[in-house]
Structure formats: structure tokens, C-alpha cells
Design an enzyme around this catalytic site. Sequence first.
Site, PDB file in Angstrom:
ATOM      1  N   HIS A 185      -1.174   2.445   6.775  1.00 28.13           N
ATOM      2  CA  HIS A 185      -0.221   3.062   7.701  1.00 28.13           C
ATOM      3  C   HIS A 185      -0.547   4.528   7.902  1.00 28.13           C
ATOM      4  O   HIS A 185      -1.280   5.134   7.112  1.00 28.13           O
ATOM      5  CB  HIS A 185       1.212   2.925   7.178  1.00 28.13           C
ATOM      6  CG  HIS A 185       1.451   3.678   5.908  1.00 28.13           C
ATOM      7  ND1 HIS A 185       1.073   3.190   4.669  1.00 28.13           N
ATOM      8  CD2 HIS A 185       1.984   4.905   5.657  1.00 28.13           C
ATOM      9  CE1 HIS A 185       1.394   4.056   3.731  1.00 28.13           C
ATOM     10  NE2 HIS A 185       1.945   5.121   4.306  1.00 28.13           N
TER      11      HIS A 185
ATOM     12  N   HIS B 114      -0.446   2.882  -0.202  1.00 28.64           N
ATOM     13  CA  HIS B 114       0.155   3.190  -1.498  1.00 28.64           C
ATOM     14  C   HIS B 114       0.073   1.972  -2.412  1.00 28.64           C
ATOM     15  O   HIS B 114       0.195   0.824  -1.953  1.00 28.64           O
ATOM     16  CB  HIS B 114       1.621   3.577  -1.331  1.00 28.64           C
ATOM     17  CG  HIS B 114       1.842   4.695  -0.360  1.00 28.64           C
ATOM     18  ND1 HIS B 114       1.252   5.921  -0.492  1.00 28.64           N
ATOM     19  CD2 HIS B 114       2.601   4.757   0.769  1.00 28.64           C
ATOM     20  CE1 HIS B 114       1.625   6.703   0.511  1.00 28.64           C
ATOM     21  NE2 HIS B 114       2.447   6.019   1.281  1.00 28.64           N
TER      22      HIS B 114
ATOM     23  N   GLN C 265      -3.738   5.767   5.363  1.00 31.29           N
ATOM     24  CA  GLN C 265      -3.479   5.727   3.920  1.00 31.29           C
ATOM     25  C   GLN C 265      -2.808   4.427   3.501  1.00 31.29           C
ATOM     26  O   GLN C 265      -2.361   3.624   4.330  1.00 31.29           O
ATOM     27  CB  GLN C 265      -2.612   6.911   3.527  1.00 31.29           C
ATOM     28  CG  GLN C 265      -1.299   7.000   4.305  1.00 31.29           C
ATOM     29  CD  GLN C 265      -0.621   8.342   4.130  1.00 31.29           C
ATOM     30  OE1 GLN C 265       0.474   8.417   3.564  1.00 31.29           O
ATOM     31  NE2 GLN C 265      -1.256   9.406   4.630  1.00 31.29           N
TER      32      GLN C 265
ATOM     33  N   ARG D 295      -6.051   7.851   0.304  1.00 32.74           N
ATOM     34  CA  ARG D 295      -6.503   8.208   1.650  1.00 32.74           C
ATOM     35  C   ARG D 295      -7.730   7.378   2.003  1.00 32.74           C
ATOM     36  O   ARG D 295      -8.775   7.472   1.362  1.00 32.74           O
ATOM     37  CB  ARG D 295      -6.808   9.711   1.698  1.00 32.74           C
ATOM     38  CG  ARG D 295      -6.984  10.279   3.078  1.00 32.74           C
ATOM     39  CD  ARG D 295      -7.256  11.777   2.998  1.00 32.74           C
ATOM     40  NE  ARG D 295      -6.086  12.516   2.533  1.00 32.74           N
ATOM     41  CZ  ARG D 295      -6.137  13.578   1.731  1.00 32.74           C
ATOM     42  NH1 ARG D 295      -7.301  14.011   1.287  1.00 32.74           N
ATOM     43  NH2 ARG D 295      -5.034  14.203   1.376  1.00 32.74           N
TER      44      ARG D 295
ATOM     45  N   GLU E  40       8.065   2.325   1.005  1.00 32.96           N
ATOM     46  CA  GLU E  40       8.800   3.327   1.769  1.00 32.96           C
ATOM     47  C   GLU E  40       9.290   2.747   3.086  1.00 32.96           C
ATOM     48  O   GLU E  40       8.934   1.622   3.458  1.00 32.96           O
ATOM     49  CB  GLU E  40       7.919   4.554   2.036  1.00 32.96           C
ATOM     50  CG  GLU E  40       6.678   4.241   2.868  1.00 32.96           C
ATOM     51  CD  GLU E  40       5.705   5.407   2.927  1.00 32.96           C
ATOM     52  OE1 GLU E  40       5.902   6.410   2.206  1.00 32.96           O
ATOM     53  OE2 GLU E  40       4.726   5.314   3.688  1.00 32.96           O
TER      54      GLU E  40
END
Length: 324
Positions: free
Chosen positions: A172, A98, A96, A192, A115
Amino acid sequence: MDSTPLFLKPVFHRKIWGGRNLERDFGYQIPDGKIGECWAISGHPHGVSTIKNGTYAGETLDVLYRQHPELFDHPQETKFPILTKILDANDQLSIQVHPDDEYAKKNENSLGKTECWYVLKAKPDAYLIYGHTAKSHDELDEMIEDGKWDKLLKRLPVKQGDFIFTPSGTIHALTEGIEVLETQQSSDITYRLYDYDRIGQNGKKRRLDIAKSEDVITVPFVAPHIKPQVVRDKESTVTILVGSEDSPYFTVQKLSIKTPLTEKMRARPFLLVSVVTGSGSLVIGDYSYNVIKGDHFILPVTINKWQWLGDMTLITSWPNLGKY
């Protein structure tokens, strides 16, 4: 001014890759089934934490943040900016990526998602999917279209105690046998890219987001160079895992408490705390609060000074000024 810590009730999420380790490792009472995520400190609408103690017991964090900004140093934004999770990967997560703030706002009406992970547990030879080998967008698109995942994806070996910073745009995935504490922007936007052709609960392959993934993947991939900074206080240590010079969104620290450690709020607008090993006490003025592994709480800005006692490891974080 209320100077009581805000202890939080977490929210749990079933995941196809989850298990039961959150119950065994932390003593949580979790729902039936495969539980993959503990949303421990969250103001996000997909899983909002509830205050367990004090004046605001029963209040949700999102409402408290809006209605009592004095507890959080009067933020300009009305949405709580950080989300703290524990993830229990008993299978491979999807590959995936972001989006950043700009793309997420335009396409999802959301914050982006940068993150980081502190590895709580990892089986021998554990690894993450982290980054890719493509040197250009054309090469990236070609390798994705041809399904050359083994050639495209990079693996990063990990062990307990490792820290990994994952900016938006980074391909990641956690893999089987890894448990992490995750600190992230308060966003639930995940694109995804590949899912091992798994079948979802509806009997069909799970949705992929190829086009959006290709839009936001950073090319070429350059791993961020994060160098932890360690400050010692007798037998206790404070390690800055990522600071404002590397992350515009949050600072994350690891505290290893062995001997009494006194801290002050200073320029922090508030402090998020997760106890990840051991137990001890939080002393604020004349009051002492027992804390154990699995506890999560917030110290509002109205608390100027406190002391940690015991034998425990804490992961603490706060939003960097100008971004909350």
C-alpha cells in the site's frame, strides 16, 4: 474514580512527502519544514502524547497506561495498543508493507501493524496504491526483481469520506493530495519495497527492505470486504467502519453529530476520539467540554455515559477485547 476526559497534545513528524496542511487545516502549531504526520493519540516511544488537562496534566500516555490501569479497564498488556495519526501526503509515499504480529515479534521485537484510513481530504482523481496482481510468490519475486511496478501494483481511487482497511501483509501507499486519519496497531515497523529512487537527507537513495517485504506480503492479494453498518439517531448517525468481526485489533466508528447523541461505555475498555470536522460539546454529568476540529482525547472506562452536542464529525475507536 476520575471521570475526566484525557485531552492530548499531539507529536509531529517531518517527512520527505509532508507539507504544511496540518497547520492550515487544523490550526496546529507545527515545526518548520515538511510535516507529514500528526501522532494524535500515541503511547509509542517514537512519539508519545502528553495529557493536557485534569489530574494527570503533564503525564505521558505510556506512563499513565502502566501506572493507572483502572482508567483502561485493567489491561493485561502494559503497552498502549492503538495509535491514531493524521497523515498529510503532499507527495507519493514509498510503496510499503507491514508485518503481522508473529513476524514482527520474531524479527523486530514489536507488534505487527494492521491499519485503516478515513479519508479527510483528496484531490480530484486521487488514488491509493493498494494490493498487487501477482498470483504466486515466484511471480511476485520476479516482478519486484524486474521492477515491473506498473504491472504489479494496483490503484484504488479514493475521495473524501472513504474508508480503507489495510491488514498486515498488504502492499500500500498514500499518494499526493490525500489527507487521512489513520487508526493502527501501536507499531512503527514499515518495510519499504520501492521509493521512486528518491534521495534522502544524507544524499543517498533511501533504504529498501526487499527481502523482508517479500517475506510478509500476502499472496495472492484479496481485498478485505468491509461493509459499514449505519445506526441512525434522529439526525445524527453512528457508522461502524470496521468491527471485531473483521479486525481482531480495533473497532472504528464515524459519528456524524447533528442532534444530541447519548452514548454509554458498555463493553468498551476506553474510547479514543478525534474531531475531524466542525465543533460542539462533550457533556459528562454536570460538566461540559468544548471540542473543535483537531482535538483528540480519550474517554477512560470510568466514564459510563456521555452526550455529544453540536455539528461535527468524530472518528472513535477502541481495542477489541483479548488483543489489548
